[in-house]
Design an enzyme around this catalytic site. Structure first.
Site, mmCIF file in Angstrom:
data_model
loop_
_atom_site.group_PDB
_atom_site.id
_atom_site.type_symbol
_atom_site.label_atom_id
_atom_site.label_comp_id
_atom_site.label_asym_id
_atom_site.label_seq_id
_atom_site.Cartn_x
_atom_site.Cartn_y
_atom_site.Cartn_z
ATOM 1 N N GLY A 46 0.820 -1.207 0.000
ATOM 2 C CA GLY A 46 0.000 0.000 0.000
ATOM 3 C C GLY A 46 0.853 1.255 0.000
ATOM 4 O O GLY A 46 1.981 1.249 0.497
ATOM 5 N N GLN A 51 3.065 9.953 1.005
ATOM 6 C CA GLN A 51 4.310 9.176 0.877
ATOM 7 C C GLN A 51 5.040 9.467 -0.428
ATOM 8 O O GLN A 51 6.222 9.145 -0.563
ATOM 9 C CB GLN A 51 4.016 7.678 0.982
ATOM 10 C CG GLN A 51 3.504 7.265 2.349
ATOM 11 C CD GLN A 51 3.321 5.766 2.419
ATOM 12 O OE1 GLN A 51 2.303 5.261 1.975
ATOM 13 N NE2 GLN A 51 4.297 5.061 2.954
ATOM 14 N N CYS A 90 5.837 -0.040 7.252
ATOM 15 C CA CYS A 90 5.449 1.076 6.379
ATOM 16 C C CYS A 90 6.652 1.470 5.523
ATOM 17 O O CYS A 90 7.773 1.523 6.026
ATOM 18 C CB CYS A 90 5.007 2.251 7.249
ATOM 19 S SG CYS A 90 4.595 3.737 6.314
ATOM 20 N N LEU A 91 6.411 1.745 4.247
ATOM 21 C CA LEU A 91 7.508 2.118 3.350
ATOM 22 C C LEU A 91 8.159 3.446 3.770
ATOM 23 O O LEU A 91 9.290 3.721 3.390
ATOM 24 C CB LEU A 91 7.002 2.215 1.908
ATOM 25 C CG LEU A 91 6.566 0.877 1.276
ATOM 26 C CD1 LEU A 91 5.886 1.119 -0.057
ATOM 27 C CD2 LEU A 91 7.752 -0.068 1.104
ATOM 28 N N HIS A 132 -4.498 1.384 7.228
ATOM 29 C CA HIS A 132 -3.170 1.995 7.354
ATOM 30 C C HIS A 132 -3.027 3.180 6.367
ATOM 31 O O HIS A 132 -2.575 4.261 6.747
ATOM 32 C CB HIS A 132 -2.126 0.895 7.087
ATOM 33 C CG HIS A 132 -0.696 1.337 7.051
ATOM 34 N ND1 HIS A 132 0.271 0.781 7.855
ATOM 35 C CD2 HIS A 132 -0.047 2.251 6.283
ATOM 36 C CE1 HIS A 132 1.442 1.351 7.592
ATOM 37 N NE2 HIS A 132 1.275 2.237 6.640
ATOM 38 N N GLU A 133 -3.449 2.966 5.111
ATOM 39 C CA GLU A 133 -3.287 4.011 4.084
ATOM 40 C C GLU A 133 -4.202 5.201 4.360
ATOM 41 O O GLU A 133 -3.804 6.355 4.182
ATOM 42 C CB GLU A 133 -3.552 3.458 2.681
ATOM 43 C CG GLU A 133 -2.666 2.299 2.247
ATOM 44 C CD GLU A 133 -1.193 2.493 2.546
ATOM 45 O OE1 GLU A 133 -0.695 3.626 2.448
ATOM 46 O OE2 GLU A 133 -0.535 1.508 2.907
ATOM 47 N N HIS A 136 -2.818 7.461 6.821
ATOM 48 C CA HIS A 136 -1.792 8.348 6.237
ATOM 49 C C HIS A 136 -2.419 9.658 5.758
ATOM 50 O O HIS A 136 -1.792 10.720 5.836
ATOM 51 C CB HIS A 136 -1.134 7.685 5.018
ATOM 52 C CG HIS A 136 0.090 6.872 5.322
ATOM 53 N ND1 HIS A 136 1.234 7.413 5.862
ATOM 54 C CD2 HIS A 136 0.371 5.556 5.113
ATOM 55 C CE1 HIS A 136 2.162 6.454 5.985
ATOM 56 N NE2 HIS A 136 1.655 5.323 5.544
#
Ligand code: NI
Length: 165
Positions: A46, A51, A90-91, A132-133, A136
């Site tokens: 995701g 991000q 997380c990226l 999660h996204e 963000h």
């Protein structure tokens, strides 16, 4: 299409609230294509607007059955009472892993690049990922919700255990 740079923890943009998208033009399509390519390149599940440096309400979520879902102005309209505690990463926080409790299922209402509205019934990893996204988009990171961080060694054990299932 192009791979975009992924913003890392410490950058203020990750803590800001995103604005709704009102214009569904070619540029939006290009951004979504780039986000999918960036996500594939990073081997993630995701990726959200902030991000890749944009404060707009959009994200991409990978679902095992449905593939890459592009979500513009996504809202969780329903979620299960049943929750599950699992390891998340997380990226934007490359060195952090930890347990987060999330609903096992959710329904996300979102638009696509053309402005058409859809509802996605998600469960397991993709439900977790959508939560999660969407966090963000409100400046929240998973590390805010972690009840126990894990070491890379713990993560290896966890991954092996999961693969055996
Ligand atoms: Ni993330």
């Amino acid at each position: 299409m192009a791979v975009r740079n992924i913003v890392k923890k410490g950058d203020e943009i990750l803590r800001k609230k995103c604005k709704p998208i009102e214009v569904f033009d070619e540029k939006l399509g290009e951004l979504l294509d780039d986000m999918i390519e960036t996500l594939q390149g990073a081997n993630g599940v995701g990726l959200a607007g902030p991000q890749v440096g944009t404060l707009r309400r959009l994200c991409v979520v990978y679902d095992e059955d449905l593939g890459f879902l592009e979500m513009v102005n996504p809202v969780i309209v329903k979620f299960s009472k049943k929750q599950e505690r699992d390891i998340e990463g997380c990226l934007s926080c490359p060195d952090k892993w930890g347990y987060v409790t999330r609903p096992t299922k959710c329904v996300v209402r979102a638009q696509d690049r053309h402005g058409d509205e859809y509802e996605y019934r998600l469960s397991g990893l993709s439900a977790r990922c959508a939560c999660h996204e969407i966090d963000h988009l409100d400046g929240k990171l998973f590390i805010d919700f972690v009840d126990e961080f894990v070491t890379p060694e713990d993560l290896d054990k966890h991954t092996k255990k999961r693969k055996r299932k």
